[in-house]
Design an enzyme around this catalytic site. Structure first.
Site, PDB file in Angstrom:
ATOM      1  CG  ASN A  83      20.052  -1.854  -2.173  1.00 18.13           C
ATOM      2  OD1 ASN A  83      20.159  -2.332  -3.303  1.00 18.13           O
ATOM      3  ND2 ASN A  83      21.101  -1.499  -1.462  1.00 18.13           N
ATOM      4  CD  GLU A 138      30.756  -2.793  -7.168  1.00 17.55           C
ATOM      5  OE1 GLU A 138      30.827  -2.473  -5.962  1.00 17.55           O
ATOM      6  OE2 GLU A 138      31.640  -2.511  -7.992  1.00 17.55           O
ATOM      7  CB  CYS A 184      26.038  -1.782  -0.516  1.00 18.59           C
ATOM      8  SG  CYS A 184      26.027  -0.449  -1.718  1.00 18.59           S
ATOM      9  CD  GLU A 238      28.729  -2.183 -11.489  1.00 14.66           C
ATOM     10  OE1 GLU A 238      28.594  -1.547 -12.554  1.00 14.66           O
ATOM     11  OE2 GLU A 238      28.275  -3.322 -11.307  1.00 14.66           O
TER      12      GLU A 238
HETATM   13  P1  NAD Z   1      20.872 -10.850  -2.638  1.00  8.54           P
HETATM   14  O1  NAD Z   1      22.280 -11.289  -2.753  1.00  8.54           O
HETATM   15  O2  NAD Z   1      19.945 -11.675  -1.842  1.00  8.54           O
HETATM   16  O3  NAD Z   1      20.207 -10.716  -4.077  1.00  8.54           O
HETATM   17  C1  NAD Z   1      20.813  -9.973  -5.113  1.00  8.54           C
HETATM   18  C2  NAD Z   1      20.318 -10.509  -6.443  1.00  8.54           C
HETATM   19  O4  NAD Z   1      20.829 -11.839  -6.604  1.00  8.54           O
HETATM   20  C3  NAD Z   1      18.803 -10.626  -6.559  1.00  8.54           C
HETATM   21  O5  NAD Z   1      18.405 -10.330  -7.883  1.00  8.54           O
HETATM   22  C4  NAD Z   1      18.560 -12.096  -6.256  1.00  8.54           C
HETATM   23  O6  NAD Z   1      17.356 -12.559  -6.814  1.00  8.54           O
HETATM   24  C5  NAD Z   1      19.772 -12.737  -6.905  1.00  8.54           C
HETATM   25  N1  NAD Z   1      20.140 -14.065  -6.377  1.00  8.54           N
HETATM   26  C6  NAD Z   1      19.814 -14.618  -5.188  1.00  8.54           C
HETATM   27  N2  NAD Z   1      20.370 -15.842  -5.073  1.00  8.54           N
HETATM   28  C7  NAD Z   1      21.067 -16.069  -6.207  1.00  8.54           C
HETATM   29  C8  NAD Z   1      21.876 -17.135  -6.680  1.00  8.54           C
HETATM   30  N3  NAD Z   1      22.072 -18.239  -5.964  1.00  8.54           N
HETATM   31  N4  NAD Z   1      22.471 -17.025  -7.883  1.00  8.54           N
HETATM   32  C9  NAD Z   1      22.319 -15.896  -8.623  1.00  8.54           C
HETATM   33  N5  NAD Z   1      21.543 -14.853  -8.228  1.00  8.54           N
HETATM   34  C10 NAD Z   1      20.927 -14.932  -7.035  1.00  8.54           C
HETATM   35  O7  NAD Z   1      20.942  -9.354  -2.126  1.00  8.54           O
HETATM   36  P2  NAD Z   1      19.734  -8.392  -1.764  1.00  8.54           P
HETATM   37  O8  NAD Z   1      19.146  -8.856  -0.479  1.00  8.54           O
HETATM   38  O9  NAD Z   1      18.836  -8.204  -2.939  1.00  8.54           O
HETATM   39  O10 NAD Z   1      20.540  -7.015  -1.576  1.00  8.54           O
HETATM   40  C11 NAD Z   1      21.207  -6.726  -0.411  1.00  8.54           C
HETATM   41  C12 NAD Z   1      22.703  -6.964  -0.549  1.00  8.54           C
HETATM   42  O11 NAD Z   1      23.195  -6.301  -1.707  1.00  8.54           O
HETATM   43  C13 NAD Z   1      23.442  -6.368   0.615  1.00  8.54           C
HETATM   44  O12 NAD Z   1      24.451  -7.214   1.061  1.00  8.54           O
HETATM   45  C14 NAD Z   1      24.031  -5.093   0.023  1.00  8.54           C
HETATM   46  O13 NAD Z   1      25.141  -4.606   0.715  1.00  8.54           O
HETATM   47  C15 NAD Z   1      24.340  -5.522  -1.359  1.00  8.54           C
HETATM   48  N6  NAD Z   1      24.476  -4.344  -2.244  1.00  8.54           N
HETATM   49  C16 NAD Z   1      25.712  -3.995  -2.706  1.00  8.54           C
HETATM   50  C17 NAD Z   1      25.880  -2.858  -3.504  1.00  8.54           C
HETATM   51  C18 NAD Z   1      27.229  -2.442  -4.026  1.00  8.54           C
HETATM   52  O14 NAD Z   1      27.281  -1.654  -4.977  1.00  8.54           O
HETATM   53  N7  NAD Z   1      28.328  -2.902  -3.444  1.00  8.54           N
HETATM   54  C19 NAD Z   1      24.758  -2.091  -3.823  1.00  8.54           C
HETATM   55  C20 NAD Z   1      23.517  -2.486  -3.327  1.00  8.54           C
HETATM   56  C21 NAD Z   1      23.384  -3.617  -2.542  1.00  8.54           C
END
Ligand code: NAD
Length: 481
Positions: A152, A250, A284, A461
């Protein structure tokens, strides 16, 4: 044929050992932008070995910390200088508007500047002990760190954790989200001449389940930071437990703006739109819930409708567009499905609710959406949709407002709107979340903690607090004889 990009491992541009590639798309028209290597476990091993060697060589971890800071300053300057070029790529790969992307990349450069200043300020203590002794603490680099990044805010969130890791003297392996690796790869080009020793920073591209999993489970990694969804956070934490390494997570959010009757409603309406329609709501820290005092709900919704009328939807690079494409049609479909499920439980759709077709039909565009009359047990109140959907609920007094604000598994950012100082600070004290913003939304700075409570994560962070994760404490006792 699409351009074939390479990944940045061990000081060189390279392909995956298997030679496999993945296509990367422009979600605004579904065209293929380029391909990137589809790395596997063997490439992760290579990256981890290179990272460990770079750490052991001590060229980085024991470099004069002021010099490390200067390198980070150069990286910041190079990032500022290339901001427009990086923003155009980010917009094309993620769908977001150019203006949003430019703001994020400048913010990332600012983050590098901020942490450059920390490089030579990580101090230990001397501790008074009995007898003829000297006792002190050292804060030393955590070691090889793995950074798993979501789609995102692809480059900004990568740099958010890379900057403190490097400032602390760690080495970093970064895995961008499978959908959005382009800006991070280009940034590696941009910072080539800044003076990072080989192997200190590497970028590996490939599927999350495979690469992320291999990184999180690698015995050569000393700490892992993930920004992503809750299920991924749990998976990463389980893997990290096998090697007993620390994690910073996060994760998701379901933030609210709590609006009392005395709030500046005009300004609040703009902030509410910003909090849910920026980045097409894929945030998020989105203010996806709006909790309004029943006396002012109609007035506020009128002001929001007026404001949202100015938020034109369209391709991120087009003039005047405020809401770009969502990251993919698949993701848009998941948002539309959840919206539909939510509406079956109750609530009244008062704006939007549809995918956009016509001339925008090739992309993943969605109308800004508002549902009012959402109950605290409804899906739209509880689940993170990660799209441009605002769920509106009303309250009658402070007690009910607080209960509703806390009626979620998440605790990232929440907003409070009132002119009453005591009320604002009572709410700030009692809302269960890592971040609170009073009379503006959403807001953060490199020098302020970005942190979630409850299912929104573990760790911090940004800010001086982030440096703690990337350093570990050592106690030294000296018998002075
Ligand atoms: P996601 O959890 O699907 O993916 C995040 C990252 O993890 C990607 O690089 C993905 O390839 C990797 N990943 C996927 N499966 C994995 C596994 N089994 N082991 C290790 N890595 C793996 O999330 P997304 O769809 O890319 O992003 C959306 C989510 O991120 C939302 O829930 C959002 O709220 C959260 N987010 C949180 C923050 C924060 O600072 N709190 C900021 C941005 C996004």
């Amino acid at each position: 044929m699409a351009e074939q990009k390479q990944m940045w491992l061990d000081g060189e541009w390279c392909d995956a050992a298997s030679g496999e590639v993945s296509e990367i798309f422009d979600p605004s028209d579904s065209s293929v932008m380029c391909t990137v290597p589809r790395a596997g476990a063997i490439d992760v091993e290579r990256a981890v070995s290179a990272s460990r060697l770079a750490l052991q060589s001590k060229d980085w971890s024991l470099m004069d910390p002021a010099q490390r800071g200067r390198i980070l300053q150069k990286m910041a300057a190079a990032t500022y200088a290339a901001a427009k070029q990086l923003a155009a790529l980010e917009s094309q790969n993620n769908g977001k508007t150019f203006r949003e992307a430019l703001g994020e990349i400048r913010y990332a450069a600012w983050t590098l500047e901020y942490f450059a200043g920390w490089a030579d300020k990580v101090e230990g203590n001397t501790i008074p002990t009995p007898g003829n002794r000297l006792n002190y603490t050292l804060r030393q680099p955590l070691g090889v760190t793995a950074h798993i990044v979501p789609w995102n805010f692809p480059l900004q969130l990568a740099i958010r954790s890379i900057a403190p890791a490097l400032a602390a003297g760690c080495t970093a392996i970064v895995k961008p989200a499978s959908l959005t690796p382009v800006s991070l790869l280009e940034w590696c080009n941009v910072i080539q001449e800044c003076g990072l020793p080989s192997g200190v920073l590497q970028v590996i591209t490939g599927p999350g389940g495979e690469i992320g999993d291999a990184l999180a489970g690698s015995s050569g990694v000393d700490g892992i930071v993930l920004t992503g969804g809750v299920p991924t956070g749990k998976a990463v934490m389980k893997k990290a437990a096998e090697n007993l390494i620390p994690v910073a997570l996060e994760l998701g959010g379901k933030g609210c703006n709590v609006v009392f009757a005395d709030a500046n409603l005009k300004y609040c309406a703009k902030a509410v739109c910003f909090g849910i329609y920026m980045n097409a709501g894929q945030m998020c820290w989105a203010g996806s819930r709006l909790l309004v005092h029943e006396d002012v709900v109609d007035e506020l919704l009128n002001l929001i409708s007026e404001e949202v009328g100015k938020w034109k939807v369209g391709p991120g690079m087009a003039e005047g567009v405020r809401i770009g494409s969502m990251v993919s049609k698949d993701h848009r479909q998941s948002v539309l499905d959840m919206l539909q499920q939510g509406l079956e439980q109750g609530g009244e759709l008062i704006l939007g609710g549809n995918a956009l077709d016509g001339e925008l039909g090739g992309g993943a565009f969605m109308e800004p959406t508002i549902v009012k009359g959402v109950g605290v047990d409804d899906l739209l109140f509880k689940e993170e949709l990660f799209g441009p959907v605002l769920a509106v609920s009303t309250f009658s007094d402070e007690k009910e407002a607080l209960q509703m604000a806390n009626a979620t598994e998440f605790g990232l950012l929440n907003g409070i709107w009132t002119q009453n100082l005591g009320l604002a600070h009572r709410m700030a004290r009692d809302i269960q979340s890592g971040m609170i913003s009073i009379n503006e939304y959403p807001i953060t700075f490199p020098q302020t903690p970005f942190t979630g409570w409850k299912s929104s994560g573990i760790g911090v962070e940004q800010s001086a607090e982030a440096m703690k994760f990337y350093t570990r404490l050592k106690n030294v006792n000296v018998n002075l004889g």
